[in-house]
Write a protein that holds these residues in place. Structure first.
Motif, PDB file in Angstrom:
ATOM      1  N   SER A  76      45.192  66.090 -27.930  1.00  0.00           N
ATOM      2  CA  SER A  76      45.689  65.055 -27.014  1.00  0.00           C
ATOM      3  C   SER A  76      45.368  65.382 -25.557  1.00  0.00           C
ATOM      4  O   SER A  76      45.304  64.483 -24.712  1.00  0.00           O
ATOM      5  CB  SER A  76      47.202  64.876 -27.180  1.00  0.00           C
ATOM      6  OG  SER A  76      47.911  65.991 -26.668  1.00  0.00           O
TER       7      SER A  76
ATOM      8  N   LYS B 129      57.457  64.256 -33.755  1.00  0.00           N
ATOM      9  CA  LYS B 129      57.614  63.196 -32.770  1.00  0.00           C
ATOM     10  C   LYS B 129      56.266  62.878 -32.104  1.00  0.00           C
ATOM     11  O   LYS B 129      55.457  63.789 -31.866  1.00  0.00           O
ATOM     12  CB  LYS B 129      58.635  63.606 -31.702  1.00  0.00           C
ATOM     13  CG  LYS B 129      60.046  63.810 -32.233  1.00  0.00           C
ATOM     14  CD  LYS B 129      60.678  62.489 -32.629  1.00  0.00           C
ATOM     15  CE  LYS B 129      62.127  62.669 -33.098  1.00  0.00           C
ATOM     16  NZ  LYS B 129      63.054  63.053 -32.014  1.00  0.00           N
TER      17      LYS B 129
ATOM     18  N   LEU C  22      53.478  62.242 -29.354  1.00  0.00           N
ATOM     19  CA  LEU C  22      53.261  62.709 -27.992  1.00  0.00           C
ATOM     20  C   LEU C  22      53.111  61.513 -27.064  1.00  0.00           C
ATOM     21  O   LEU C  22      52.524  60.489 -27.440  1.00  0.00           O
ATOM     22  CB  LEU C  22      52.007  63.580 -27.922  1.00  0.00           C
ATOM     23  CG  LEU C  22      52.029  64.849 -28.780  1.00  0.00           C
ATOM     24  CD1 LEU C  22      50.695  65.573 -28.685  1.00  0.00           C
ATOM     25  CD2 LEU C  22      53.168  65.770 -28.369  1.00  0.00           C
ATOM     26  N   GLN C  23      53.647  61.624 -25.871  1.00  0.00           N
ATOM     27  CA  GLN C  23      53.601  60.520 -24.922  1.00  0.00           C
ATOM     28  C   GLN C  23      52.156  60.123 -24.639  1.00  0.00           C
ATOM     29  O   GLN C  23      51.303  60.961 -24.351  1.00  0.00           O
ATOM     30  CB  GLN C  23      54.297  60.906 -23.615  1.00  0.00           C
ATOM     31  CG  GLN C  23      54.415  59.771 -22.621  1.00  0.00           C
ATOM     32  CD  GLN C  23      55.227  60.156 -21.398  1.00  0.00           C
ATOM     33  OE1 GLN C  23      55.707  61.282 -21.302  1.00  0.00           O
ATOM     34  NE2 GLN C  23      55.386  59.240 -20.469  1.00  0.00           N
ATOM     35  N   GLY C  24      51.896  58.830 -24.744  1.00  0.00           N
ATOM     36  CA  GLY C  24      50.577  58.307 -24.427  1.00  0.00           C
ATOM     37  C   GLY C  24      49.543  58.450 -25.522  1.00  0.00           C
ATOM     38  O   GLY C  24      48.374  58.104 -25.321  1.00  0.00           O
ATOM     39  N   THR C  25      49.945  58.947 -26.700  1.00  0.00           N
ATOM     40  CA  THR C  25      49.002  59.152 -27.803  1.00  0.00           C
ATOM     41  C   THR C  25      49.308  58.186 -28.937  1.00  0.00           C
ATOM     42  O   THR C  25      50.425  58.164 -29.453  1.00  0.00           O
ATOM     43  CB  THR C  25      49.074  60.600 -28.333  1.00  0.00           C
ATOM     44  OG1 THR C  25      48.767  61.511 -27.269  1.00  0.00           O
ATOM     45  CG2 THR C  25      48.084  60.812 -29.461  1.00  0.00           C
TER      46      THR C  25
ATOM     47  N   GLN D 155      53.291  54.058 -32.670  1.00  0.00           N
ATOM     48  CA  GLN D 155      53.324  54.142 -31.213  1.00  0.00           C
ATOM     49  C   GLN D 155      51.921  53.854 -30.703  1.00  0.00           C
ATOM     50  O   GLN D 155      50.958  54.455 -31.164  1.00  0.00           O
ATOM     51  CB  GLN D 155      53.751  55.538 -30.751  1.00  0.00           C
ATOM     52  CG  GLN D 155      53.604  55.709 -29.218  1.00  0.00           C
ATOM     53  CD  GLN D 155      54.035  57.065 -28.731  1.00  0.00           C
ATOM     54  OE1 GLN D 155      55.223  57.315 -28.546  1.00  0.00           O
ATOM     55  NE2 GLN D 155      53.082  57.971 -28.517  1.00  0.00           N
TER      56      GLN D 155
ATOM     57  N   ASN E 246      49.692  53.137 -26.961  1.00  0.00           N
ATOM     58  CA  ASN E 246      49.824  53.295 -25.514  1.00  0.00           C
ATOM     59  C   ASN E 246      49.191  52.140 -24.744  1.00  0.00           C
ATOM     60  O   ASN E 246      48.429  52.329 -23.796  1.00  0.00           O
ATOM     61  CB  ASN E 246      49.208  54.628 -25.056  1.00  0.00           C
ATOM     62  CG  ASN E 246      47.702  54.686 -25.303  1.00  0.00           C
ATOM     63  OD1 ASN E 246      47.135  53.789 -25.939  1.00  0.00           O
ATOM     64  ND2 ASN E 246      47.060  55.722 -24.801  1.00  0.00           N
TER      65      ASN E 246
END
Length: 321
Positions: free
Chosen positions: A110, A127, A129-132, A151, A153
């Motif tokens: 990432s 969980k 990863l933010q933005g992935t 999720q 982005n």
């Protein structure tokens, strides 16, 4: 005074379920993980995808349907991708978080790959990863017939029809009365029914069932069972990755060269899957992925079992390896 309502009052009792909380309540709720991949490919407009040889062939469904170019890549003995190619600005790389045990590789990728898609179908408790861009499969971890989380982005969203799961519960309900073995054909029928489905939102029934899962207990048991198997079997395991402690993994992967172990386990009613039969078609015998698919025994560690069950597995394995 009369009031209008769309809620039915009275009548027969429905299935009694608790109003708990889903593990990923804020993610996009879809019907299958392969459709979660399709969702990403549509919204992002990718023209080509790189995916590992060692993966499930159902991921090709949306790729072929969208007529997107694809190319396989190899993984090394640490289950990391061998990236000897350039990923273009309209291209993406899909990486599988294998058995929920390769989150460190996910994090590393990432940080270096912009157009990364993480397949967490085997890593429900990892969980995102933010933005992935990341997707999950529910039925690989819990007693549901379908369901996926996504999720992504980007703010763009697809308008979707709601799925229905009421006709997919036969194998789940039947297994309670008659046992898993006697309803295996129904399980296969359900797997077949999920092929080539359109992207839909997760059904209300699947959401309701997922709100009844004791996720904390599921994690605890998976960690405990995995730890026991690894303590007893790590010296025999030929898989060259360091298992991080405290991971609620999908299975315990035991790579062993001796032949016939899987068949003997199944004869003992210790059912172990093959991940994935399609890999034999895609690879040659000299490739690491071929050996992974052929020689790895995936031992169950899930919440249905306890350490006594793990001890039973280990005791039998010691007699045959």
């Amino acid at each position: 005074m009369e009031t209008q309502t769309s809620k039915t009052i009275g009548g027969y009792f429905q299935l009694s379920l608790e109003q708990g909380k889903e593990y990923y309540p804020d993610l996009i709720k879809l019907n299958t993980s392969r459709n979660a991949l399709e969702y990403i490919l549509i919204v992002k407009g990718y023209t080509k995808i790189y995916l590992p040889y060692f993966t499930c062939e159902v991921l090709l469904e949306p790729i072929v349907r969208l007529n997107i170019k694809y190319q396989f890549y190899n993984i090394n003995k640490e289950l990391e991708p061998i990236i000897d190619f350039e990923i273009g600005p309209t291209e993406c790389l899909l990486y599988t978080n294998y058995f929920g045990l390769t989150q460190k590789t996910v994090k590393k990728l990432s940080e270096s790959i912009d157009n990364l898609i993480v397949d967490n179908a085997q890593a429900f408790f990892s969980k995102p990863l933010q933005g992935t861009d990341t997707f999950y499969s529910c039925r690989k971890f819990f007693g549901v017939s379908d369901g996926a989380y996504l999720q992504i982005n980007i703010d763009d969203r697809l308008v979707l029809e709601k799925d229905s799961s009421a006709d997919r519960l036969r194998h789940l309900i039947g297994s309670i009365d008659y046992g898993i073995e006697n309803n295996y054909a129904d399980f296969l029928d359900n797997e077949e029914s999920l092929k080539d489905n359109y992207i839909k939102s997760m059904s209300l029934l699947t959401q309701a069932l997922l709100r009844n899962v004791n996720y904390r207990e599921c994690k605890r048991k998976r960690i405990e069972n995995f730890r026991y198997l690894n303590d007893k079997l790590f010296l025999a395991n030929e898989l060259e990755i360091a298992f991080q402690d405290g991971i609620p993994a999908m299975v315990y992967p035991l790579l062993i060269s001796k032949k016939g172990i899987k068949a003997k386990l199944i004869e003992k009613k210790i059912f172990v899957p093959t991940y994935w039969p399609n890999v034999f078609k895609w690879t040659t015998e000299d490739m690491f992925e071929h050996r992974l698919a052929k020689r790895t025994i995936y031992l169950p560690v899930d919440q249905r079992y306890n350490v006594s069950d793990m001890a039973y597995i280990v005791d039998f394995l010691k007699k045959i390896i």
